[in-house]
Design an enzyme around this catalytic site. Structure first.
Site, PDB file in Angstrom:
ATOM      1  N   CYS A  59       0.859  -1.166   0.000  1.00  0.00           N
ATOM      2  CA  CYS A  59       0.000   0.000   0.000  1.00  0.00           C
ATOM      3  C   CYS A  59       0.896   1.217   0.000  1.00  0.00           C
ATOM      4  O   CYS A  59       2.098   1.115   0.224  1.00  0.00           O
ATOM      5  CB  CYS A  59      -0.855   0.005   1.256  1.00  0.00           C
ATOM      6  SG  CYS A  59      -1.760  -1.533   1.479  1.00  0.00           S
TER       7      CYS A  59
ATOM      8  N   ARG B 199       0.982   1.860  -5.948  1.00  0.00           N
ATOM      9  CA  ARG B 199       1.265   0.808  -4.967  1.00  0.00           C
ATOM     10  C   ARG B 199       0.026   0.032  -4.566  1.00  0.00           C
ATOM     11  O   ARG B 199       0.115  -1.025  -3.930  1.00  0.00           O
ATOM     12  CB  ARG B 199       1.891   1.412  -3.707  1.00  0.00           C
ATOM     13  CG  ARG B 199       3.215   2.090  -3.948  1.00  0.00           C
ATOM     14  CD  ARG B 199       3.740   2.679  -2.679  1.00  0.00           C
ATOM     15  NE  ARG B 199       4.261   1.669  -1.793  1.00  0.00           N
ATOM     16  CZ  ARG B 199       5.537   1.301  -1.718  1.00  0.00           C
ATOM     17  NH1 ARG B 199       6.405   1.889  -2.484  1.00  0.00           N
ATOM     18  NH2 ARG B 199       5.928   0.366  -0.896  1.00  0.00           N
TER      19      ARG B 199
ATOM     20  N   TRP C  42      -3.965  -1.786  -1.141  1.00  0.00           N
ATOM     21  CA  TRP C  42      -4.079  -3.015  -1.921  1.00  0.00           C
ATOM     22  C   TRP C  42      -4.405  -4.091  -0.885  1.00  0.00           C
ATOM     23  O   TRP C  42      -3.588  -4.413  -0.030  1.00  0.00           O
ATOM     24  CB  TRP C  42      -2.761  -3.328  -2.620  1.00  0.00           C
ATOM     25  CG  TRP C  42      -2.856  -4.523  -3.509  1.00  0.00           C
ATOM     26  CD1 TRP C  42      -3.348  -4.575  -4.782  1.00  0.00           C
ATOM     27  CD2 TRP C  42      -2.439  -5.857  -3.189  1.00  0.00           C
ATOM     28  NE1 TRP C  42      -3.271  -5.856  -5.267  1.00  0.00           N
ATOM     29  CE2 TRP C  42      -2.718  -6.660  -4.317  1.00  0.00           C
ATOM     30  CE3 TRP C  42      -1.882  -6.458  -2.060  1.00  0.00           C
ATOM     31  CZ2 TRP C  42      -2.450  -8.030  -4.351  1.00  0.00           C
ATOM     32  CZ3 TRP C  42      -1.608  -7.806  -2.094  1.00  0.00           C
ATOM     33  CH2 TRP C  42      -1.894  -8.581  -3.235  1.00  0.00           C
TER      34      TRP C  42
ATOM     35  N   ASN D  56       1.451  -0.210   5.944  1.00  0.00           N
ATOM     36  CA  ASN D  56       1.797  -0.999   4.762  1.00  0.00           C
ATOM     37  C   ASN D  56       2.580  -2.200   5.259  1.00  0.00           C
ATOM     38  O   ASN D  56       3.691  -2.046   5.749  1.00  0.00           O
ATOM     39  CB  ASN D  56       2.659  -0.168   3.800  1.00  0.00           C
ATOM     40  CG  ASN D  56       3.221  -1.002   2.665  1.00  0.00           C
ATOM     41  OD1 ASN D  56       2.591  -1.973   2.235  1.00  0.00           O
ATOM     42  ND2 ASN D  56       4.395  -0.644   2.181  1.00  0.00           N
ATOM     43  N   GLY D  57       1.988  -3.389   5.154  1.00  0.00           N
ATOM     44  CA  GLY D  57       2.669  -4.582   5.635  1.00  0.00           C
ATOM     45  C   GLY D  57       1.646  -5.589   6.124  1.00  0.00           C
ATOM     46  O   GLY D  57       0.446  -5.470   5.849  1.00  0.00           O
TER      47      GLY D  57
ATOM     48  N   GLU E 117       7.372 -12.728 -21.392  1.00  0.00           N
ATOM     49  CA  GLU E 117       7.088 -11.342 -21.023  1.00  0.00           C
ATOM     50  C   GLU E 117       5.911 -10.807 -21.852  1.00  0.00           C
ATOM     51  O   GLU E 117       5.038 -10.119 -21.337  1.00  0.00           O
ATOM     52  CB  GLU E 117       8.364 -10.500 -21.235  1.00  0.00           C
ATOM     53  CG  GLU E 117       8.230  -9.003 -21.075  1.00  0.00           C
ATOM     54  CD  GLU E 117       7.889  -8.541 -19.659  1.00  0.00           C
ATOM     55  OE1 GLU E 117       7.733  -9.382 -18.759  1.00  0.00           O
ATOM     56  OE2 GLU E 117       7.735  -7.329 -19.465  1.00  0.00           O
TER      57      GLU E 117
ATOM     58  N   LYS F  49       2.388  -9.425 -20.218  1.00  0.00           N
ATOM     59  CA  LYS F  49       1.808  -8.090 -20.469  1.00  0.00           C
ATOM     60  C   LYS F  49       0.334  -8.229 -20.845  1.00  0.00           C
ATOM     61  O   LYS F  49      -0.515  -7.492 -20.367  1.00  0.00           O
ATOM     62  CB  LYS F  49       2.531  -7.361 -21.609  1.00  0.00           C
ATOM     63  CG  LYS F  49       4.010  -7.097 -21.473  1.00  0.00           C
ATOM     64  CD  LYS F  49       4.437  -6.195 -20.375  1.00  0.00           C
ATOM     65  CE  LYS F  49       4.687  -6.925 -19.100  1.00  0.00           C
ATOM     66  NZ  LYS F  49       5.570  -6.297 -18.149  1.00  0.00           N
TER      67      LYS F  49
ATOM     68  N   GLU G  68      -1.844  -9.361 -17.956  1.00  0.00           N
ATOM     69  CA  GLU G  68      -1.891  -8.385 -16.876  1.00  0.00           C
ATOM     70  C   GLU G  68      -2.824  -7.213 -17.153  1.00  0.00           C
ATOM     71  O   GLU G  68      -3.560  -6.783 -16.271  1.00  0.00           O
ATOM     72  CB  GLU G  68      -0.457  -7.866 -16.659  1.00  0.00           C
ATOM     73  CG  GLU G  68      -0.280  -6.937 -15.491  1.00  0.00           C
ATOM     74  CD  GLU G  68       1.188  -6.556 -15.292  1.00  0.00           C
ATOM     75  OE1 GLU G  68       2.002  -6.758 -16.210  1.00  0.00           O
ATOM     76  OE2 GLU G  68       1.507  -6.052 -14.202  1.00  0.00           O
TER      77      GLU G  68
ATOM     78  N   HIS H 220       5.121 -30.587 -27.426  1.00  0.00           N
ATOM     79  CA  HIS H 220       4.954 -31.466 -26.254  1.00  0.00           C
ATOM     80  C   HIS H 220       3.655 -31.158 -25.530  1.00  0.00           C
ATOM     81  O   HIS H 220       3.476 -31.551 -24.378  1.00  0.00           O
ATOM     82  CB  HIS H 220       6.161 -31.324 -25.330  1.00  0.00           C
ATOM     83  CG  HIS H 220       7.428 -31.789 -25.971  1.00  0.00           C
ATOM     84  ND1 HIS H 220       7.703 -33.112 -26.219  1.00  0.00           N
ATOM     85  CD2 HIS H 220       8.477 -31.101 -26.487  1.00  0.00           C
ATOM     86  CE1 HIS H 220       8.872 -33.231 -26.832  1.00  0.00           C
ATOM     87  NE2 HIS H 220       9.361 -32.008 -27.010  1.00  0.00           N
TER      88      HIS H 220
ATOM     89  N   LYS I 256       1.726  -2.161  -8.050  1.00  0.00           N
ATOM     90  CA  LYS I 256       3.042  -2.040  -8.675  1.00  0.00           C
ATOM     91  C   LYS I 256       4.111  -2.802  -7.901  1.00  0.00           C
ATOM     92  O   LYS I 256       4.955  -3.468  -8.472  1.00  0.00           O
ATOM     93  CB  LYS I 256       3.405  -0.555  -8.755  1.00  0.00           C
ATOM     94  CG  LYS I 256       4.744  -0.274  -9.391  1.00  0.00           C
ATOM     95  CD  LYS I 256       4.676  -0.464 -10.876  1.00  0.00           C
ATOM     96  CE  LYS I 256       5.996  -0.187 -11.559  1.00  0.00           C
ATOM     97  NZ  LYS I 256       6.049  -0.877 -12.870  1.00  0.00           N
TER      98      LYS I 256
HETATM   99  O1  M6R Z   1       9.565  -4.264  -8.587  1.00  0.00           O
HETATM  100  P1  M6R Z   1       9.871  -5.623  -9.121  1.00  0.00           P
HETATM  101  O2  M6R Z   1      10.619  -5.577 -10.398  1.00  0.00           O
HETATM  102  O3  M6R Z   1      10.554  -6.502  -8.133  1.00  0.00           O
HETATM  103  O4  M6R Z   1       8.458  -6.282  -9.426  1.00  0.00           O
HETATM  104  C1  M6R Z   1       8.363  -7.628  -9.792  1.00  0.00           C
HETATM  105  C2  M6R Z   1       7.016  -7.945 -10.374  1.00  0.00           C
HETATM  106  O5  M6R Z   1       6.011  -7.767  -9.422  1.00  0.00           O
HETATM  107  C3  M6R Z   1       6.695  -7.066 -11.586  1.00  0.00           C
HETATM  108  O6  M6R Z   1       7.695  -7.152 -12.547  1.00  0.00           O
HETATM  109  C4  M6R Z   1       5.364  -7.487 -12.235  1.00  0.00           C
HETATM  110  O7  M6R Z   1       5.460  -8.763 -12.753  1.00  0.00           O
HETATM  111  C5  M6R Z   1       4.966  -6.456 -13.295  1.00  0.00           C
HETATM  112  N1  M6R Z   1       3.761  -5.803 -12.890  1.00  0.00           N
HETATM  113  C6  M6R Z   1       4.760  -7.035 -14.646  1.00  0.00           C
HETATM  114  O8  M6R Z   1       4.436  -6.050 -15.574  1.00  0.00           O
END
Ligand code: M6R
Length: 609
Positions: free
Chosen positions: A2, A27, A73, A99-100, A482, A486, A489, A505, A604
């Site tokens: 958060c 966040r 969050w 936050n935690g 990747e 994207k 996500e 496979h 994030k």
């Molecule tokens: O801040 P970080 O690079 O450690 O974050 C890792 C992942 O949470 C982050 O890359 C996540 O997969 C992205 N939202 C993907 O776009």
């Protein structure tokens, strides 16, 4: 995961806090709240939804010159107004943002329930508020009450607390979750990220783990959990606030995709040695002697950072001929890793605050391992806890969906692999060729960005498909993954990224006529085998978009469209092939009308395990 913030001074606390929360919204964004103190009592505004919803629900804002704020969050308890922070104690005297996660919440809650406390939310945070509230009710100072509560808690807590009976102070603490203080003239701020402070001040103090700060308008003092004084150093906030502005772009993601040429240019500035055909990564120089001893490299990270780690491992083993692997930090952290002194561990994280990545790095350090860090956030936990490392200098990445951090992280692994390769068997001539290839990257990424209209058109047609496959080989397997990440996500499209070798496979069974497949076919040693994959896919009627050399007629004959790659060195292809995949995900989400920068259920920075 958060965002927390607070203000004390002469200006409107509501405005200061909202300004900070808007910068922290990446966040977490399922609900938000602010508490200020005015006329001797707590003023409360909380609302489900984005910060915008909180503003709309509170016309005119809240009065007062001291207060705290939170953007959430959800972890403990669903998304509801009752679960919104700030949380108050049962006597409504103090308010707290957190936050935690409180790991021993059940034991503490049972104890407080037995004493007759009636909780108003399902959150773990309310237990902390109650403990602090009980402390001040017993006559303790706010600082002592916070120390008392934290000493009873197990878990993680970045917190800020305000007391209606002592509105001349705030207390903030960092237990496992980041907290920074912003210093002004006759005013102070606190936040979970310097990004929230830069619009107000250039001076900050970063709390270390286990530190608690008492802030007044005139300054602050810092203590540890045993209430012993701690000296703090004032640092300059480096990122430019303007870099975090949206400008003329519709979304941060699009802005950040387009920033990649500049980000790469910045990331490699002063780090390439054209004459020696090598690279200098500042932090590594001091450990040079030890690096000659390294016999294995383990890269680790989560999500997009894991995929950049996979590219890094590929480069390290192919070019430097050092055995290398990439591991999911979450798995590494819990598998009791065998750590040896001849292995270099490389932790990769955009935010530098991902809980799983930090847990893995702490486990490795506990066992005596040497850990290098690759991160974008100056002063982050990862930057502070690794033995040495490098900043990728991509600039603030606001969109939850990571783009420019990926290419900047891959670039950092290129520089590392190049340095290792030159310290071992790579010739100066081959090193110089690689350096040249890196220097050309910003211009080549600009070239790839010109595929935006084509990516948009493909997204118009296929963006909402029931399934999308991304296929690559070698260093482009993680790029395929990747691309799929994207799309999942932000466009919520089921997608898989895989090696062409794995297709027959099992995953080939998913292909049916008209289903979109993205194939990464750069002109390198993987091309021949990828041609075989293209034939298999074409035979089953897939609609294939290839990212391949513009003059590769054989590929062109097998696919529906080609997005051309400029001539490039094979080591840098992941930085080029990923660009159309980012654009495709962006335009797919745009077509489907989703909230691109704030995808559902995500945040994030994943600061919980
Ligand atoms: O801040 P970080 O690079 O450690 O974050 C890792 C992942 O949470 C982050 O890359 C996540 O997969 C992205 N939202 C993907 O776009």
């Amino acid at each position: 995961m958060c965002g927390i913030t607070g203000y004390i001074g002469q200006r409107s606390a509501w405005e200061m806090i909202l300004g900070g929360l808007k910068r922290l919204e990446y966040r977490g964004y399922d609900s938000a709240g602010v508490v200020t103190v005015a006329d001797g009592s707590l003023q409360v505004a909380r609302s489900v939804g984005h910060i915008r919803a909180l503003e709309e629900a509170t016309p005119g804002g809240l009065p007062g010159h001291v207060g705290i704020g939170h953007t959430r969050w959800a972890t403990h308890g669903g998304v509801s107004e009752a679960n919104c922070h700030p949380h108050r104690d049962s006597k409504n005297r103090i308010a707290l943002v957190h936050n935690g996660i409180v790991d021993n919440v059940e034991a503490l809650r049972r104890e407080l329930l037995a004493e007759g406390v009636k909780f108003r939310s399902e959150t773990d945070t309310e237990v902390l508020s109650e403990l602090v509230g009980r402390g001040v009710a017993r006559g303790q100072s706010l600082l002592d009450a916070v120390l008392g509560a934290l000493n009873r808690m197990e878990g993680t807590a970045g917190i800020v607390v305000v007391d209606q009976e002592r509105p001349d102070r705030l207390v903030a603490a960092r237990i496992g979750s980041p907290v920074v203080l912003g210093i002004g003239e006759g005013e102070m701020w606190v936040a979970s990220d310097p990004l929230a402070l830069r619009q107000y001040t250039e001076r900050m103090v970063v709390l270390e783990d286990g530190e608690i700060a008492e802030l007044t308008a005139r300054g602050f003092k810092t203590v540890d959990l045993d209430n012993r004084d701690r000296e703090k150093r004032v640092e300059k906030i480096l990122h430019q606030a303007e870099a975090a502005e949206l400008g003329s772009y519709a979304h941060y993601m699009l802005k950040e995709i387009n920033e990649q040429p500049d980000a790469l240019d910045r990331s490699m500035r002063g780090r390439l040695d054209a004459a020696m055909g090598s690279s200098h990564l500042g932090g590594l120089q001091s450990h040079r002697a030890r690096l000659f001893e390294v016999q294995r490299v383990v890269f680790f990270g989560c999500g997009t950072s894991l995929y950049s780690a996979e590219v890094g491992a590929y480069l390290m083993s192919s070019y430097a001929r050092v055995p290398a692997q990439a591991q999911d930090a979450a798995e590494l952290a819990v598998q009791n890793p065998i750590v040896d002194s001849r292995t270099l561990y490389v932790a990769i994280s955009q935010s530098g605050e991902t809980a799983d990545t930090l847990a893995a790095l702490r486990e490795i350090k506990l066992k005596g391992g040497l850990v290098a860090g690759v991160t974008n956030v100056v002063g982050s936990s990862l930057a502070r806890e690794t033995d040495f490392g490098t900043y990728v200098h991509a600039g603030p990445e606001i969109s939850v969906c990571s783009t420019k951090a990926f290419t900047a992280q891959v670039l950092a692994t290129e520089l590392l692999a190049l340095q290792f390769a030159r310290m071992r068997d790579l010739s100066a001539t081959d090193g110089r060729t690689w350096v040249k290839a890196l220097e050309q990257l910003p211009a080549q990424v600009r070239f790839m960005l010109e595929h935006a209209p084509a990516c948009k058109a493909i997204a118009q047609r296929f963006g909402g498909s029931k399934f999308t496959m991304f296929v690559g080989r070698g260093a482009n397997v993680p790029v395929a993954q990747e691309g799929a990440l994207k799309l999942k996500e932000i466009a919520y499209v089921p997608a898989e990224g895989l090696s062409g070798a794995a297709m027959k496979h099992g995953p080939l069974a998913l292909i049916e006529p008209g289903l979109p497949v993205w194939a990464l076919v750069p002109p390198d040693e993987t091309r021949e085998r990828m041609l075989g994959n293209l034939r298999e896919l074409k035979a089953r009627g897939a609609h294939i978009t290839a990212v391949a050399a513009g003059d590769d007629e054989e590929v062109r004959g097998l696919v529906d469209e080609v997005l051309a790659l400029p001539p490039h060195h094979p080591a840098v292809s992941p930085i080029l092939t990923v660009i159309p995949l980012q654009l495709y995900a962006y335009y797919s989400a745009l077509k489907l009308g989703y909230d691109i920068d704030k995808p559902r259920n995500l945040a994030k920075s994943v600061t919980v395990m």
